[in-house]
Motif scaffolding. Sequence first.
Motif, PDB file in Angstrom:
ATOM      1  N   PRO A 154      -0.452   3.126  -8.374  1.00  3.34           N
ATOM      2  CA  PRO A 154      -1.311   2.879  -9.542  1.00  3.34           C
ATOM      3  C   PRO A 154      -1.151   1.476 -10.137  1.00  3.34           C
ATOM      4  N   LEU A 155       0.083   0.960 -10.152  1.00  2.12           N
ATOM      5  CA  LEU A 155       0.288  -0.378 -10.733  1.00  2.12           C
ATOM      6  C   LEU A 155      -0.420  -1.453  -9.904  1.00  2.12           C
ATOM      7  N   VAL A 156      -0.520  -1.238  -8.592  1.00  4.04           N
ATOM      8  CA  VAL A 156      -1.205  -2.195  -7.711  1.00  4.04           C
ATOM      9  C   VAL A 156      -2.719  -2.092  -7.915  1.00  4.04           C
ATOM     10  N   GLU A 157      -3.174  -0.860  -8.099  1.00  6.60           N
ATOM     11  CA  GLU A 157      -4.603  -0.646  -8.343  1.00  6.60           C
ATOM     12  C   GLU A 157      -5.034  -1.423  -9.596  1.00  6.60           C
ATOM     13  N   ALA A 158      -4.210  -1.328 -10.647  1.00  6.03           N
ATOM     14  CA  ALA A 158      -4.532  -2.032 -11.900  1.00  6.03           C
ATOM     15  C   ALA A 158      -4.543  -3.538 -11.672  1.00  6.03           C
ATOM     16  N   ARG A 159      -3.566  -4.038 -10.911  1.00  7.26           N
ATOM     17  CA  ARG A 159      -3.499  -5.485 -10.638  1.00  7.26           C
ATOM     18  C   ARG A 159      -4.694  -5.949  -9.814  1.00  7.26           C
ATOM     19  N   LEU A 160      -5.122  -5.081  -8.877  1.00  7.53           N
ATOM     20  CA  LEU A 160      -6.272  -5.432  -8.038  1.00  7.53           C
ATOM     21  C   LEU A 160      -7.535  -5.524  -8.895  1.00  7.53           C
ATOM     22  N   ARG A 161      -7.668  -4.551  -9.802  1.00 12.80           N
ATOM     23  CA  ARG A 161      -8.850  -4.548 -10.673  1.00 12.80           C
ATOM     24  C   ARG A 161      -8.853  -5.799 -11.536  1.00 12.80           C
ATOM     25  N   ALA A 162      -7.670  -6.144 -12.074  1.00 10.41           N
ATOM     26  CA  ALA A 162      -7.569  -7.318 -12.956  1.00 10.41           C
ATOM     27  C   ALA A 162      -7.878  -8.595 -12.176  1.00 10.41           C
TER      28      ALA A 162
ATOM     29  N   ARG B 229      -8.126   4.298  -5.130  1.00 12.21           N
ATOM     30  CA  ARG B 229      -7.187   5.239  -5.746  1.00 12.21           C
ATOM     31  C   ARG B 229      -6.517   6.093  -4.674  1.00 12.21           C
ATOM     32  N   GLY B 230      -5.231   6.289  -4.768  1.00 12.18           N
ATOM     33  CA  GLY B 230      -4.509   7.116  -3.794  1.00 12.18           C
ATOM     34  C   GLY B 230      -4.086   6.347  -2.552  1.00 12.18           C
ATOM     35  N   LEU B 231      -4.574   5.104  -2.434  1.00 13.48           N
ATOM     36  CA  LEU B 231      -4.223   4.293  -1.258  1.00 13.48           C
ATOM     37  C   LEU B 231      -3.171   3.240  -1.582  1.00 13.48           C
ATOM     38  N   VAL B 232      -3.089   2.908  -2.867  1.00 17.32           N
ATOM     39  CA  VAL B 232      -2.074   1.943  -3.317  1.00 17.32           C
ATOM     40  C   VAL B 232      -1.406   2.542  -4.557  1.00 17.32           C
TER      41      VAL B 232
ATOM     42  N   THR C 292       0.854  -1.198   0.000  1.00 19.84           N
ATOM     43  CA  THR C 292       0.000   0.000   0.000  1.00 19.84           C
ATOM     44  C   THR C 292       0.892   1.250   0.000  1.00 19.84           C
ATOM     45  N   ASN C 293       0.247   2.398  -0.146  1.00 20.11           N
ATOM     46  CA  ASN C 293       1.020   3.644  -0.076  1.00 20.11           C
ATOM     47  C   ASN C 293       1.580   3.877   1.327  1.00 20.11           C
ATOM     48  N   GLY C 294       0.953   3.259   2.336  1.00 18.02           N
ATOM     49  CA  GLY C 294       1.488   3.353   3.703  1.00 18.02           C
ATOM     50  C   GLY C 294       2.821   2.609   3.801  1.00 18.02           C
ATOM     51  N   HIS C 295       2.873   1.400   3.201  1.00 18.58           N
ATOM     52  CA  HIS C 295       4.142   0.651   3.166  1.00 18.58           C
ATOM     53  C   HIS C 295       5.201   1.468   2.420  1.00 18.58           C
ATOM     54  N   LEU C 296       4.782   2.013   1.285  1.00 18.88           N
ATOM     55  CA  LEU C 296       5.722   2.759   0.435  1.00 18.88           C
ATOM     56  C   LEU C 296       6.281   3.977   1.177  1.00 18.88           C
ATOM     57  N   ASP C 297       5.409   4.647   1.905  1.00 18.65           N
ATOM     58  CA  ASP C 297       5.821   5.804   2.704  1.00 18.65           C
ATOM     59  C   ASP C 297       6.909   5.385   3.704  1.00 18.65           C
ATOM     60  N   LEU C 298       6.695   4.230   4.336  1.00 17.04           N
ATOM     61  CA  LEU C 298       7.665   3.759   5.333  1.00 17.04           C
ATOM     62  C   LEU C 298       8.982   3.347   4.667  1.00 17.04           C
TER      63      LEU C 298
END
Length: 162
Positions: A151-159, A146-149, A18-24
């Motif tokens: 963009p590439l993860v968002e696309a994978r989640l949708r798929a 959107r904004g929480l993960v 998530t973007n929280g992981h990325l922030d850390l």
Amino acid sequence: MVAQRVIAVYPGSFDPITNGHLDLIERGSKIFDELIVAILRNLGKDPLFSVGERLEMVREATQHCPNVAVDSFDGLLVDYAALRQARVILRGIRAVSDFENEMTMALMNRKLDSNLETVFMMPAVAYTFLSSRLVREVVRLGGDVRGLVPPLVEARLRAKVG
Ligand code: PNS
């Protein structure tokens, strides 16, 4: 005296990152010489993404951090840290509710290897409510992450979830 390089391991399930992981990860990469994001392989819970998929997503999301490496591990975290010559375990604390579990894990890891220190960092306030579990749930139920993960993860989640 030559200062020793400090290698830290940031372990977790990252299902998905998530973007929280990325922030850390970004914060950790600024204070450690090398940061190894280590994805747990033997997830008891039924994971949404395979280890291979999680490795790919974390690698893509951290491409901009030159001192960040991505790997997976099995077994005891302290054994993996020793294998990678890491002296630090990095963990995030979002709220007081995280503290008890994190403290017991840190103390158990210290009992198993007294040379290993756990360092806690806080993510940006905007991510204090965020978890991979909630992201999976929201996506399964048709919500917007959107904004929480990344963009590439968002696309994978949708798929994956449709
Ligand atoms: O993202 P998570 O699910 O909060 O990460 C938990 C993790 C991977 C850090 C934890 O389960 C772990 O370290 N597992 C490895 C097994 C281990 O070493 N257990 C004893 C440490 S308390």
